[in-house]
Scaffold this motif. Structure first.
Motif, PDB file in Angstrom:
ATOM      1  N   LEU A   1     -16.118  13.177  -0.933  1.00 12.00           N
ATOM      2  CA  LEU A   1     -16.070  12.173  -1.990  1.00 12.00           C
ATOM      3  C   LEU A   1     -17.455  11.821  -2.513  1.00 12.00           C
TER       4      LEU A   1
ATOM      5  N   ARG B   1     -14.333   4.666   4.327  1.00 16.22           N
ATOM      6  CA  ARG B   1     -14.113   4.979   2.915  1.00 16.22           C
ATOM      7  C   ARG B   1     -12.787   4.389   2.437  1.00 16.22           C
ATOM      8  N   VAL B   2     -12.870   3.682   1.319  1.00 13.04           N
ATOM      9  CA  VAL B   2     -11.705   3.021   0.721  1.00 13.04           C
ATOM     10  C   VAL B   2     -11.565   3.537  -0.703  1.00 13.04           C
ATOM     11  N   GLY B   3     -10.354   3.910  -1.091  1.00 13.08           N
ATOM     12  CA  GLY B   3     -10.200   4.471  -2.427  1.00 13.08           C
ATOM     13  C   GLY B   3      -8.968   4.021  -3.169  1.00 13.08           C
TER      14      GLY B   3
ATOM     15  N   TYR C   1     -14.255   4.090  -3.692  1.00 12.03           N
ATOM     16  CA  TYR C   1     -14.144   5.196  -4.642  1.00 12.03           C
ATOM     17  C   TYR C   1     -13.002   4.925  -5.625  1.00 12.03           C
TER      18      TYR C   1
ATOM     19  N   TYR D   1      -6.878  11.872  -0.168  1.00 15.95           N
ATOM     20  CA  TYR D   1      -6.229  10.938   0.754  1.00 15.95           C
ATOM     21  C   TYR D   1      -6.696  11.169   2.191  1.00 15.95           C
TER      22      TYR D   1
ATOM     23  N   LEU E   1      -9.953   9.459   3.041  1.00 16.56           N
ATOM     24  CA  LEU E   1     -10.012   8.003   2.993  1.00 16.56           C
ATOM     25  C   LEU E   1      -9.590   7.385   4.320  1.00 16.56           C
ATOM     26  N   ASP E   2     -10.241   6.292   4.667  1.00 21.58           N
ATOM     27  CA  ASP E   2      -9.812   5.484   5.819  1.00 21.58           C
ATOM     28  C   ASP E   2      -8.754   4.475   5.406  1.00 21.58           C
TER      29      ASP E   2
ATOM     30  N   PHE F   1      -6.283   3.629   1.779  1.00 31.57           N
ATOM     31  CA  PHE F   1      -5.874   3.822   0.386  1.00 31.57           C
ATOM     32  C   PHE F   1      -5.414   2.480  -0.168  1.00 31.57           C
TER      33      PHE F   1
ATOM     34  N   THR G   1      -2.401   8.187   5.516  1.00 29.09           N
ATOM     35  CA  THR G   1      -3.544   7.340   5.196  1.00 29.09           C
ATOM     36  C   THR G   1      -3.101   5.881   5.201  1.00 29.09           C
TER      37      THR G   1
ATOM     38  N   SER H   1      -2.384   2.315   4.202  1.00 27.38           N
ATOM     39  CA  SER H   1      -2.265   1.950   2.791  1.00 27.38           C
ATOM     40  C   SER H   1      -2.031   0.464   2.585  1.00 27.38           C
TER      41      SER H   1
END
Length: 407
Positions: free
Chosen positions: A205, A220-222, A255, A300, A303-304, A306, A328, A330
């Motif tokens: 990412l 990581r958060v997206g 992200y 996905y 990511l830690d 979503f 993931t 969520s």
């Protein structure tokens, strides 16, 4: 059985990805099906449909027609609706010309059933009157919230043999607009083999966003979505800023993954707008803009957490099903159609839409508890397998087709 799918655009939004999954599984369920597709604009939908063995072709929708939309009138008054209706008057000639061309193409292809996958193609139904074909409208939106569409589709509803809604909430809404049209609910599905956890490819990412590599251990958060304004990019960034102030030592990057895919003017953030918001919240270097990814499964997995942050009720939310299938953890807006199948605190964390402080607090809880993230991810995967598989989705849709053609 010959099925002709009509889609207004060729780009890959949620409705288009669901359509590809449907076509792929229909071929597996019944090898005797003949599948054809007409799209109104160029895009990856056509190429991916052809790769599935679908006879896919472009019937170019004039720019003025493809950019029409009344989604911006949600919550507005009759004056705004009247002004938009007046501005649409000159498009009548274009619509009639395109409709006649579409009719000739449908007559040439001789399908048994027309599956319309978008509002603009539903509205072209009058041009197929008199042809020996059943018409199915696939409803991916809350029709009652679209003032001009609500009236137009209500008037044309006798032309629809049936409608398919992608969630129970959308189904109830469609019944209020479409009257006597039989409404069947078939929640969208995803390929739970492609969208899966484990050793599959994980996107870099930081490289995709043009950021330097994050320190070891960074979480990581997206948010994965088109740049539509109601998808909650501004809420996501406000929550990121709040969390950064409240937990300054927490190593986390955020992200935004996506792009402005559609043509309706004013309905989407631009990349410049998002960059200005990032600067306004003093998040430069902590937030990355990742371009649209043809294979979001790798995103996905990287990511830690979503986040689904839509600020108004969403018909379904395909990214939710995709993220869950990848195990993931969520955070999901309660206003999404997919949330109908979820249990708060078990397979996802459900929050009220538009509440940035609540989103930030929930993020802090999840990012601080790896065991909780693991439990949510595992349970989310099980829910995706049971409720969101594309095979289940295709079976339900094929049942609707067969019921119509047997009468």
């Amino acid at each position: 059985m010959r099925i002709l799918f009509l889609n207004p655009v060729g780009v890959l939004g949620g409705a288009e990805r669901a359509l590809l999954d449907l076509m792929a599984c229909l071929r597996q369920l019944d090898a005797g099906l003949s599948l054809q597709l007409i799209a109104g604009t160029e895009g990856a939908l056509l190429d991916e449909a052809r790769a599935l063995g679908v006879d896919a072709r472009l019937l170019p929708l004039p720019e003025r027609l493809s950019s029409l939309g009344d989604s911006g009138l949600r919550g507005r008054g009759p004056k705004e609706a009247w002004n938009l209706a007046r501005s649409l008057a000159p498009t009548g000639v274009l619509l009639a010309s395109y409709g006649r061309t579409l009719r000739r193409e449908v007559a040439r292809l001789r399908p048994d059933l027309l599956h319309s996958n978008g509002i603009k193609t539903h509205l072209l139904s009058p041009f197929t009157v008199g042809l020996p074909v059943k018409r199915v409208w696939h409803v991916h939106d809350f029709l009652s919230e679209r003032p001009l569409v609500r009236v137009a589709l209500g008037a044309q509803s006798p032309l629809a043999s049936a409608a398919i809604a992608n969630s129970h909430a959308v189904g109830e809404d469609a019944r209020a607009v479409l009257g006597k049209v039989p409404i069947h609910v078939a929640s969208n599905g995803v390929d739970v083999e492609r969208f899966s956890p484990g050793a599959g490819h994980r996107a870099d990412l930081d490289a995709l966003a043009g950021l330097p590599p994050a320190p070891e251990g960074t979480l990581r958060v997206g948010l994965v979505a088109t740049y539509a304004r109601w998808k909650g990019h501004d809420v996501f960034l406000e929550a990121a800023a709040w969390l950064s102030r409240q937990a300054p030592t927490l190593e986390v990057r955020f992200y935004l993954v996506g792009a402005p895919l559609y043509r309706t003017p004013g309905s989407q953030f631009t990349e410049d707008e998002l960059r200005r918001l990032i600067g306004h919240h003093q998040l430069t270097g902590r937030v990355g803009l990742v371009p649209f990814q043809a294979d979001p499964s790798a995103v996905y997995r990287a990511l830690d957490v979503f986040v689904h942050a839509s600020t108004r009720r969403e018909p379904f939310g395909l990214t939710i099903a995709e993220a869950l299938a990848c195990a993931t953890p969520s955070i999901v807006s309660r206003a999404s159609g997919a949330a109908e199948a979820l249990t708060n605190g078990v397979d996802a964390w459900l929050i009220e839409p538009g509440d940035a402080p609540l989103l930030a607090t929930t993020l802090r809880t999840l990012l601080s508890d790896s065991a909780l993230r693991a439990r949510l991810g595992e349970a989310g995967r099980k829910t995706a397998e049971a409720r969101f598989s594309r095979e289940r989705y295709a079976r339900e849709v094929l049942t609707v087709y067969r019921s119509l053609l047997s009468t």
